[in-house]
Design a protein around this motif. Structure first.
Motif, PDB file in Angstrom:
ATOM      1  N   THR A 224      -3.490  -6.168  -4.227  1.00 46.79           N
ATOM      2  CA  THR A 224      -3.850  -5.225  -3.162  1.00 46.79           C
ATOM      3  C   THR A 224      -3.858  -5.938  -1.819  1.00 46.79           C
ATOM      4  OG1 THR A 224      -5.189  -3.876  -4.654  1.00 46.79           O
ATOM      5  CG2 THR A 224      -5.653  -3.683  -2.305  1.00 46.79           C
ATOM      6  N   LEU A 228      -1.349  -5.246   1.459  1.00 45.43           N
ATOM      7  CA  LEU A 228      -1.864  -5.015   2.811  1.00 45.43           C
ATOM      8  C   LEU A 228      -1.257  -6.015   3.790  1.00 45.43           C
ATOM      9  CD1 LEU A 228      -5.601  -4.283   1.978  1.00 45.43           C
ATOM     10  CD2 LEU A 228      -3.932  -2.648   2.872  1.00 45.43           C
ATOM     11  N   THR A 388      -7.357   0.560   7.526  1.00 50.19           N
ATOM     12  CA  THR A 388      -8.173   1.347   6.596  1.00 50.19           C
ATOM     13  C   THR A 388      -8.225   0.693   5.216  1.00 50.19           C
ATOM     14  OG1 THR A 388      -7.556   3.369   7.783  1.00 50.19           O
ATOM     15  CG2 THR A 388      -8.483   3.630   5.578  1.00 50.19           C
ATOM     16  N   GLY A 389      -7.081   0.226   4.757  1.00 44.51           N
ATOM     17  CA  GLY A 389      -7.023  -0.438   3.458  1.00 44.51           C
ATOM     18  C   GLY A 389      -7.859  -1.708   3.412  1.00 44.51           C
ATOM     19  N   GLN A 390      -7.860  -2.472   4.491  1.00 47.68           N
ATOM     20  CA  GLN A 390      -8.662  -3.698   4.516  1.00 47.68           C
ATOM     21  C   GLN A 390     -10.157  -3.390   4.400  1.00 47.68           C
ATOM     22  OE1 GLN A 390      -7.507  -6.519   4.117  1.00 47.68           O
ATOM     23  NE2 GLN A 390      -5.659  -6.934   5.280  1.00 47.68           N
ATOM     24  N   SER A 393     -10.946  -2.101   0.656  1.00 46.47           N
ATOM     25  CA  SER A 393     -10.800  -3.087  -0.428  1.00 46.47           C
ATOM     26  C   SER A 393     -11.645  -4.336  -0.203  1.00 46.47           C
ATOM     27  CB  SER A 393      -9.328  -3.506  -0.562  1.00 46.47           C
ATOM     28  OG  SER A 393      -8.865  -4.109   0.634  1.00 46.47           O
TER      29      SER A 393
END
Length: 421
Positions: A224, A228, A388-390, A393
């Motif tokens: 993941t 990113l 947003t992903g950082q 996760s």
């Protein structure tokens, strides 16, 4: 000032400084792809789509080389992999200097990328091996600084050499690769962990390499993070398409050297202060802010119609890149299983190198076939998605990093030592 220098560069092992010196020399001479970025459309006569394909094949070659290099770094050794990488790069650069036919240039760019990618995991793994967890962020930040100091020199040289004999550029690049190979051969020992020799005692950090690279690819937390990073680097690597956008807008593409030099100058001037700025801050929030700045800066290229305006966009996305570099490098090391460090570094490097494929290939197509602003607006939206992903996760990632970096029981006399060169 003396205290700041000690905090920034003091106490780092001698092997690190040999690697640092090699990085500086190597990156100063790494203007072959910069030269191609500037000249493929104007001098070689390639279309934007084909120029993007050439750059993409270079990135694709790097991605494959990174995977192979990660395995070789664990199984064959860091030092041997680095030597093969640099010697092969020098030979390929010389051949590339004699070639102008489009298909041949594209294929050689892929081969050059492969050898480039092959050495990256071995170099990173060696750096992690010799620095240890306490000096990791400082060392990686200093090496990143050397990369960009060399890149700044390379950007200036790419402009200076724009009107020199074509072959000179490629011969100078080959010379830089050979110097790097000489430094590794003469001064850098093998650092790959080996099995402990204390009878009846097994020390995990010195266990032999087990399993395949599929173990890394199945590590959801790590992959993941790699995905990113891929998104972030797709944005950053799209800077290679700025010369094409400049040409389409009637600007002199040769000014790209001055535009992109802003990136290196900022990093050289301010990067050494970044670790202290980030000390104690939430790493996921730093990475999210980094992605937002990178997306905003690259997205602003859509409305930058002059060379000074383009320089300003570089200032914004470079600020994001500077925040990302030391945190990203440290997290990759923290998330890696020590016995498979080369493989983890190889897959992480693939996230960067694959961006060198996706960014120019699809970006070149958008520049050729979509409205002029499309590419840059897409990159801005990608920055928001990565940020947003950082944030989402981050908690799981930090728990994993803590679990892997907590001190483990040691056996007296069974410390990790580099294998003799």
């Amino acid at each position: 000032m003396r205290g700041w220098l000690t905090q920034t560069a003091g106490g780092l092992p001698k092997i690190f400084w040999y690697l640092w010196t090699g990085t500086l020399i190597n990156r100063t001479g790494a203007f072959v792809m910069l030269y191609l970025e500037i000249h493929m459309v104007v001098e070689y006569g390639f279309s934007a789509t084909f120029a993007g394909l050439v750059l993409g094949l270079f990135g694709g070659g790097m991605a494959l080389g990174s995977l192979a290099g990660g395995v070789l770094a664990d199984r064959w050794g860091r030092r041997s992999t680095l030597l093969v990488s640099n010697l092969a790069l020098a030979a390929t650069a010389v051949v590339l200097g004699f070639v102008f036919q489009p298909v041949a240039v594209a294929l050689l760019a892929a081969v050059y990328g492969f050898w480039n990618g092959l050495g990256r995991p071995a170099f990173s793994a060696t750096m992690v091996d010799v620095l240890g967890s306490t000096k990791r962020m400082r060392g990686m930040n200093l090496n990143y600084w050397a990369i960009n100091l060399g890149f700044s020199f390379a950007a200036v040289l790419a402009g200076v050499l724009a009107r020199t004999p074509h072959l000179t550029v490629f011969l100078l690049n080959a010379a830089a690769q050979l110097i790097m190979a000489a430094i590794v051969f003469l001064r850098v020992p093998e650092t790959r962990p080996v099995r402990d020799t204390v009878p009846g005692v097994a020390v995990p950090h010195r266990a032999p390499v087990e399993g395949s690279i599929l173990i890394v690819l199945r590590d959801r937390v790590f992959m993941t993070f790699v995905l990113l990073n891929l998104g972030l680097w797709i944005i950053i690597e799209s800077c290679k398409l700025i010369p094409i956008a400049m040409h389409q807008r009637g600007l002199d593409a040769a000014d790209y050297g001055a535009v992109i030099a802003v990136n290196g100058i900022m990093i050289v001037a301010f990067q050494l202060f970044v670790p202290k700025l980030l000390a104690g801050r939430n790493r996921s929030r730093v990475l999210a802010l980094s992605a937002l700045l990178v997306g905003l800066g690259m997205g602003a290229t859509a409305i930058a119609g002059t060379v000074p305006a383009l320089m300003l966009t570089v200032v914004v996305w470079t600020a994001g890149e500077m925040l990302n570099a030391p945190v990203n490098g440290t997290l990759i090391a923290d998330l890696s299983q020590p016995a498979m460090r080369g493989r983890y570094q190889g897959v992480a490097s693939m996230g960067f190198t694959a961006a060198n494929f996706f960014a120019p290939v699809f970006g070149g197509m958008l520049l050729d076939h979509a409205p002029p602003m499309t590419l840059w607006l897409v990159l801005a939206l990608l920055g928001v998605a990565v940020a947003t992903g950082q944030l989402l996760s981050g908690p799981v990632r930090e728990r994993r990093a803590r679990a892997l970096t907590e001190p483990k029981p040691t056996v007296e006399g069974a410390d990790l030592a580099p294998v003799a060169a």
